[in-house]
Design a protein around this motif. Sequence first.
Motif, PDB file in Angstrom:
ATOM      1  N   THR A   1       0.996  -1.308  -0.398  1.00  0.00           N
ATOM      2  CA  THR A   1       0.185  -0.062  -0.028  1.00  0.00           C
ATOM      3  C   THR A   1       1.095   1.529   0.065  1.00  0.00           C
ATOM      4  O   THR A   1       2.118   1.738   0.513  1.00  0.00           O
ATOM      5  CB  THR A   1      -0.597   0.282   1.563  1.00  0.00           C
ATOM      6  N   ASP A   2       0.189   2.224  -0.004  1.00  0.00           N
ATOM      7  CA  ASP A   2       0.890   3.747   0.437  1.00  0.00           C
ATOM      8  C   ASP A   2       2.105   4.403  -0.872  1.00  0.00           C
ATOM      9  O   ASP A   2       3.199   4.407  -0.574  1.00  0.00           O
ATOM     10  CB  ASP A   2       1.533   4.019   1.275  1.00  0.00           C
ATOM     11  N   PRO A   3       1.656   3.913  -1.908  1.00  0.00           N
ATOM     12  CA  PRO A   3       2.463   3.902  -3.515  1.00  0.00           C
ATOM     13  C   PRO A   3       3.287   5.394  -3.271  1.00  0.00           C
ATOM     14  O   PRO A   3       2.476   6.426  -3.721  1.00  0.00           O
ATOM     15  CB  PRO A   3       1.903   2.959  -4.852  1.00  0.00           C
ATOM     16  N   SER A   4       4.499   5.568  -3.751  1.00  0.00           N
ATOM     17  CA  SER A   4       5.268   6.795  -3.886  1.00  0.00           C
ATOM     18  C   SER A   4       6.344   6.686  -4.958  1.00  0.00           C
ATOM     19  O   SER A   4       7.063   5.984  -4.642  1.00  0.00           O
ATOM     20  CB  SER A   4       5.977   7.394  -2.274  1.00  0.00           C
ATOM     21  N   ILE A   5       5.849   6.800  -5.924  1.00  0.00           N
ATOM     22  CA  ILE A   5       6.889   7.202  -7.117  1.00  0.00           C
ATOM     23  C   ILE A   5       8.608   7.963  -6.742  1.00  0.00           C
ATOM     24  O   ILE A   5       7.870   8.980  -6.218  1.00  0.00           O
ATOM     25  CB  ILE A   5       5.867   6.917  -8.560  1.00  0.00           C
ATOM     26  N   SER A   6       9.002   7.693  -6.846  1.00  0.00           N
ATOM     27  CA  SER A   6      10.105   8.588  -6.983  1.00  0.00           C
ATOM     28  C   SER A   6      10.179   9.543  -7.887  1.00  0.00           C
ATOM     29  O   SER A   6       9.830   9.108  -9.349  1.00  0.00           O
ATOM     30  CB  SER A   6      11.604   7.982  -7.260  1.00  0.00           C
ATOM     31  N   PRO A   7      10.156  10.846  -7.858  1.00  0.00           N
ATOM     32  CA  PRO A   7      10.752  11.916  -8.740  1.00  0.00           C
ATOM     33  C   PRO A   7      10.848  11.580  -9.992  1.00  0.00           C
ATOM     34  O   PRO A   7      10.593  11.888 -11.323  1.00  0.00           O
ATOM     35  CB  PRO A   7      11.352  12.972  -8.468  1.00  0.00           C
ATOM     36  N   ASP A   8      12.038  10.294 -10.340  1.00  0.00           N
ATOM     37  CA  ASP A   8      12.870   9.699 -11.730  1.00  0.00           C
ATOM     38  C   ASP A   8      11.999   9.218 -12.325  1.00  0.00           C
ATOM     39  O   ASP A   8      12.211   8.275 -13.384  1.00  0.00           O
ATOM     40  CB  ASP A   8      14.332  10.383 -11.702  1.00  0.00           C
ATOM     41  N   GLY A   9      11.449   8.526 -11.769  1.00  0.00           N
ATOM     42  CA  GLY A   9      10.381   7.137 -12.229  1.00  0.00           C
ATOM     43  C   GLY A   9      11.046   6.410 -12.888  1.00  0.00           C
ATOM     44  O   GLY A   9      10.403   5.019 -12.447  1.00  0.00           O
ATOM     45  N   ASN A  10      12.023   6.034 -10.922  1.00  0.00           N
ATOM     46  CA  ASN A  10      12.939   4.292 -11.714  1.00  0.00           C
ATOM     47  C   ASN A  10      12.589   4.099 -10.316  1.00  0.00           C
ATOM     48  O   ASN A  10      13.040   2.806 -10.307  1.00  0.00           O
ATOM     49  CB  ASN A  10      14.632   4.963 -11.429  1.00  0.00           C
ATOM     50  N   LYS A  11      12.384   4.361  -9.600  1.00  0.00           N
ATOM     51  CA  LYS A  11      12.472   3.758  -8.004  1.00  0.00           C
ATOM     52  C   LYS A  11      10.611   3.739  -7.444  1.00  0.00           C
ATOM     53  O   LYS A  11       9.894   4.887  -7.926  1.00  0.00           O
ATOM     54  CB  LYS A  11      13.178   4.106  -6.852  1.00  0.00           C
ATOM     55  N   LEU A  12      10.712   2.884  -6.519  1.00  0.00           N
ATOM     56  CA  LEU A  12       8.761   2.916  -5.683  1.00  0.00           C
ATOM     57  C   LEU A  12       8.996   2.788  -4.739  1.00  0.00           C
ATOM     58  O   LEU A  12       9.518   1.703  -3.791  1.00  0.00           O
ATOM     59  CB  LEU A  12       8.199   1.728  -6.190  1.00  0.00           C
ATOM     60  N   ALA A  13       8.885   3.804  -3.556  1.00  0.00           N
ATOM     61  CA  ALA A  13       8.453   3.097  -1.607  1.00  0.00           C
ATOM     62  C   ALA A  13       7.093   2.959  -1.914  1.00  0.00           C
ATOM     63  O   ALA A  13       6.188   3.405  -2.403  1.00  0.00           O
ATOM     64  CB  ALA A  13       8.863   4.805  -1.197  1.00  0.00           C
ATOM     65  N   TYR A  14       6.768   1.975  -0.464  1.00  0.00           N
ATOM     66  CA  TYR A  14       5.436   1.302  -0.586  1.00  0.00           C
ATOM     67  C   TYR A  14       5.092   1.158   0.866  1.00  0.00           C
ATOM     68  O   TYR A  14       6.419   0.944   1.394  1.00  0.00           O
ATOM     69  CB  TYR A  14       4.929   1.043  -1.583  1.00  0.00           C
ATOM     70  N   THR A  15       3.951   0.422   1.660  1.00  0.00           N
ATOM     71  CA  THR A  15       4.374   0.053   2.397  1.00  0.00           C
ATOM     72  C   THR A  15       3.731  -1.356   2.477  1.00  0.00           C
ATOM     73  O   THR A  15       3.283  -1.348   1.780  1.00  0.00           O
ATOM     74  CB  THR A  15       3.482   0.664   3.465  1.00  0.00           C
ATOM     75  N   VAL A  16       4.744  -2.140   3.753  1.00  0.00           N
ATOM     76  CA  VAL A  16       3.841  -3.764   3.653  1.00  0.00           C
ATOM     77  C   VAL A  16       3.953  -3.969   5.196  1.00  0.00           C
ATOM     78  O   VAL A  16       4.048  -3.208   5.741  1.00  0.00           O
ATOM     79  CB  VAL A  16       5.444  -4.187   3.733  1.00  0.00           C
ATOM     80  N   SER A  17       2.618  -4.904   5.191  1.00  0.00           N
ATOM     81  CA  SER A  17       1.605  -4.980   5.983  1.00  0.00           C
ATOM     82  C   SER A  17       2.475  -6.057   6.915  1.00  0.00           C
ATOM     83  O   SER A  17       1.719  -7.054   5.716  1.00  0.00           O
ATOM     84  CB  SER A  17       0.960  -4.180   6.869  1.00  0.00           C
ATOM     85  N   ASP A  18       2.549  -6.564   7.870  1.00  0.00           N
ATOM     86  CA  ASP A  18       2.789  -8.131   8.431  1.00  0.00           C
ATOM     87  C   ASP A  18       1.144  -8.445   9.705  1.00  0.00           C
ATOM     88  O   ASP A  18       0.574  -7.907   9.304  1.00  0.00           O
ATOM     89  CB  ASP A  18       4.122  -8.684   9.079  1.00  0.00           C
ATOM     90  N   SER A  19       1.022 -10.035   9.487  1.00  0.00           N
ATOM     91  CA  SER A  19      -0.113 -10.209  10.451  1.00  0.00           C
ATOM     92  C   SER A  19      -0.010  -9.799  11.692  1.00  0.00           C
ATOM     93  O   SER A  19      -1.243  -9.837  12.353  1.00  0.00           O
ATOM     94  CB  SER A  19       0.149 -12.160  10.063  1.00  0.00           C
TER      95      SER A  19
END
Length: 311
Positions: free
Chosen positions: A73-91
């Motif tokens: 969840t929570d996608p956040s693409i880098s300004p150059d479009g080459n990387k993606l930050a995101y959130t992972v939730s566990d059980s």
Amino acid sequence: MTKLYSRFVLAIVSCLAMFASCTSNSNDQSKSTAILDTVSLSRKNFALAYQDGQKIVATSIDTMKQISFGGATDPSISPDGNKLAYTVSDSAGNRSVWIADLENKSQLQLHADSKNYYGAVWSEDGIHIVFSVLNEKSIWKVGLIKNDNTSFVIFDGQSNINVSSPTWKSANEIVAHDLKNLYTFNTSGKIIDTKPLKDLIGTNYNIASDNRFFYADKGNKIIFSAYSGNAIPELHGKANAVFSMDVASKAIKQISSPEMNVSNLFVAADDRIFFSAAEKPFRQSRIYVSDLKGDIKTIVDNGTDPTGALK
């Protein structure tokens, strides 16, 4: 453009899957998996990332290149479009921020010395990332880290102030709020300015913890989302909308349509305003892009939580 995005999203071709099992703490045995499926054409950066149901989609502007993530969840693409930050939730309900390289498909967990941190936002140069982090006192703070997993800092770590929804004000300043005040931090984590929201935007706008404030037009405008207007029966309350405020005059105008209920807002460093919203009967959320004048275009027929790379 809307038809192209919609048609491509409905016709994803999965040709590769990579699994990354993770824990947000070495003592936690609960594991989560983010699944990466990709169709990749070289030398085409990604322009947009957004949430599509239970997955994240990153796509080039011409839809010829796309990657999707399941279990994130929570996608956040880098300004150059080459990387993606995101959130992972566990059980166990823990959350952590990860970075994926969209070309070589590597995945890296950012280490924030916490079991609960999420909501990454990139700096304009793509070197730093800010996010919300729960500290050892169970108080929400702003975390800052470099994209190579070094130089982690918790802002204003010793105070009892809970702050939410950090964004970049400039290359060296970050803003976040506690529902009453908008705080400006430097990159060392020190509060350098405090503005009461009632003095900044008045009392006709209700702010929730996930409402964000972005500075645009070289700091001359603040783009924000807030609840305002009359209650709508279908929503059991007021609609959330996107507004632009002139810093000098404090004049405020609404960017999103009065018929919309906005779910997420993101403003790129080139002043393009991305937001997701649903129109009555508020069952389907579309993604829109607008300029500072309020010229709105639909870019995705079904999605939420958009972020855009720089042009």
